[in-house]
Design an enzyme around this catalytic site. Structure first.
Site, PDB file in Angstrom:
ATOM      1  N   VAL A 190     -12.174 -43.255  -5.850  1.00  0.00           N
ATOM      2  CA  VAL A 190     -11.540 -44.443  -6.432  1.00  0.00           C
ATOM      3  C   VAL A 190     -11.276 -44.126  -7.905  1.00  0.00           C
ATOM      4  CG1 VAL A 190     -11.813 -46.908  -6.925  1.00  0.00           C
ATOM      5  CG2 VAL A 190     -12.762 -45.947  -4.815  1.00  0.00           C
ATOM      6  N   GLY A 213     -27.435 -45.824  -8.580  1.00  0.00           N
ATOM      7  CA  GLY A 213     -27.238 -47.055  -9.338  1.00  0.00           C
ATOM      8  C   GLY A 213     -26.088 -46.945 -10.317  1.00  0.00           C
ATOM      9  N   ALA A 214     -26.086 -47.870 -11.320  1.00  0.00           N
ATOM     10  CA  ALA A 214     -24.966 -48.000 -12.261  1.00  0.00           C
ATOM     11  C   ALA A 214     -23.675 -48.089 -11.440  1.00  0.00           C
ATOM     12  CB  ALA A 214     -24.923 -46.844 -13.260  1.00  0.00           C
ATOM     13  N   HIS A 270     -20.270 -48.930  -9.488  1.00  0.00           N
ATOM     14  CA  HIS A 270     -18.901 -49.276  -9.882  1.00  0.00           C
ATOM     15  C   HIS A 270     -18.064 -49.441  -8.608  1.00  0.00           C
ATOM     16  CE1 HIS A 270     -18.256 -45.099  -8.937  1.00  0.00           C
ATOM     17  NE2 HIS A 270     -19.077 -44.716  -9.901  1.00  0.00           N
ATOM     18  N   HIS A 285     -18.629 -46.954  -5.702  1.00  0.00           N
ATOM     19  CA  HIS A 285     -19.768 -47.249  -4.819  1.00  0.00           C
ATOM     20  C   HIS A 285     -19.440 -48.456  -3.936  1.00  0.00           C
ATOM     21  CE1 HIS A 285     -21.914 -45.455  -8.411  1.00  0.00           C
ATOM     22  NE2 HIS A 285     -22.390 -44.705  -7.431  1.00  0.00           N
ATOM     23  N   ASP A 320     -17.746 -36.318  -5.427  1.00  0.00           N
ATOM     24  CA  ASP A 320     -18.729 -35.231  -5.338  1.00  0.00           C
ATOM     25  C   ASP A 320     -18.423 -34.424  -4.077  1.00  0.00           C
ATOM     26  OD1 ASP A 320     -20.486 -35.868  -7.639  1.00  0.00           O
ATOM     27  OD2 ASP A 320     -20.661 -37.751  -6.559  1.00  0.00           O
TER      28      ASP A 320
END
Ligand code: PAF
Length: 288
Positions: free
Chosen positions: A182, A37-38, A40, A43, A156
């Protein structure tokens, strides 16, 4: 039938599996984008790629407790489910899976995964148990969704190498799609943790990528050791930044190299503490 339907948001494994079974009956290809989540633009790039390459895109939004070895880090991790769902609907995701920790771990997960050296070096050494937790959640998601493709961000970098090993080991039979980092305009790699930076910390954080980029030209005329030293010294010279580690590794095995010719593809992987809290930022760069 599903092409124009609204996005489904499900919270239980049973609901998720019912939806997946229906897609499988219709022989739809499924892309899975695991997230915490969170969300940006990083994602969003994974989700858009999955939407382009698959008929169905399942996005999981779950802050996985077993991959955190620091309770405060888990407690402070940003949680923005409503905004995440709005973004995902706009991107054309088909299903959002947003379970509770109890749904995923009704019993403690005692499985252990070991893929050295990919999971023992760098993040593996500094965050013991982290990749075991990542493998626990990602293997469960692969089992629930049985996707054709799984999408992961190259920020990652080490995580992708570990997940590839796990997917091969457990014969999940899916394609692991790795997607480019990104960045903000000033070079800072997008991360959910960036929202935790103060204005001052946000100002200095781009120095990490600046040093990495400069080191690529530097590496053409210097040894691996000299290049490592140049990156560490350049970043540590910025007040408020402190390198935890900088390793130059074989991009496939993640074993450290001492000579540029020791591997076909070479990656530099860094973790830096930023500010007083401090916020831990990771980044990486390709040398060849
Ligand atoms: O990269 C992440 O956000 C997480 O490690 C993942 C893959 C979603 C597993 O919790």
């Amino acid at each position: 039938m599903y092409a124009r339907r609204n996005m489904e948001i499900v919270k239980t494994v049973a609901e998720l599996k019912t939806l997946v079974a229906a897609f499988k009956d219709e022989k739809k290809t499924i892309g899975l984008v695991p997230t915490m989540g969170a969300l940006h633009r990083g994602h969003a790039s994974l989700v858009s790629r999955s939407v382009k390459e698959n008929e169905v895109t399942v996005v999981s939004v779950f802050v996985n407790p077993t991959q955190f070895n620091d309770k405060n880090d888990l407690a402070n991790y940003p949680r923005t489910l409503e905004a995440d769902c709005q973004l995902l609907e706009g991107l054309g995701a088909t299903v959002v899976f947003a379970p509770t920790p109890e749904e995923i771990y009704p019993e403690p997960d005692t499985r252990s995964f070991s893929y050295p050296p990919t999971d023992t070096v760098m993040e593996g050494a500094f965050r013991p148990g982290h990749f075991n937790g990542v493998c626990q959640i990602v293997s469960k998601l692969f089992m629930y969704v049985e996707p054709d493709r799984g999408y992961f961000g190259e920020k990652d970098f080490q995580q992708i190498a570990v997940i590839r090993r796990m997917a091969e080991d457990l014969k999940f039979g899916l394609e692991i799609v790795s997607c480019p980092i990104v960045r903000e305009e000033d070079g800072l790699a997008l991360s959910s943790r960036n929202t935790l930076l103060t204005a001052d910390e946000r100002q200095i954080a781009p120095a990490i990528y600046k040093a990495l980029k400069e080191s690529v030209a530097f590496s053409k005329t210097h040894t691996v050791e000299e290049t490592k030293q140049m990156v560490v010294e350049t970043i540590n010279a910025v007040e408020g930044l402190e390198v935890q580690y900088y390793e130059i590794v074989d991009a496939k095995t993640l074993a450290s190299i001492t000579d540029w010719n020791m591997a076909e593809h070479v990656q530099g992987c860094i973790t830096v503490f930023c500010g007083k809290t401090p916020i831990r930022l990771i980044d990486n760069i390709n040398y060849k």
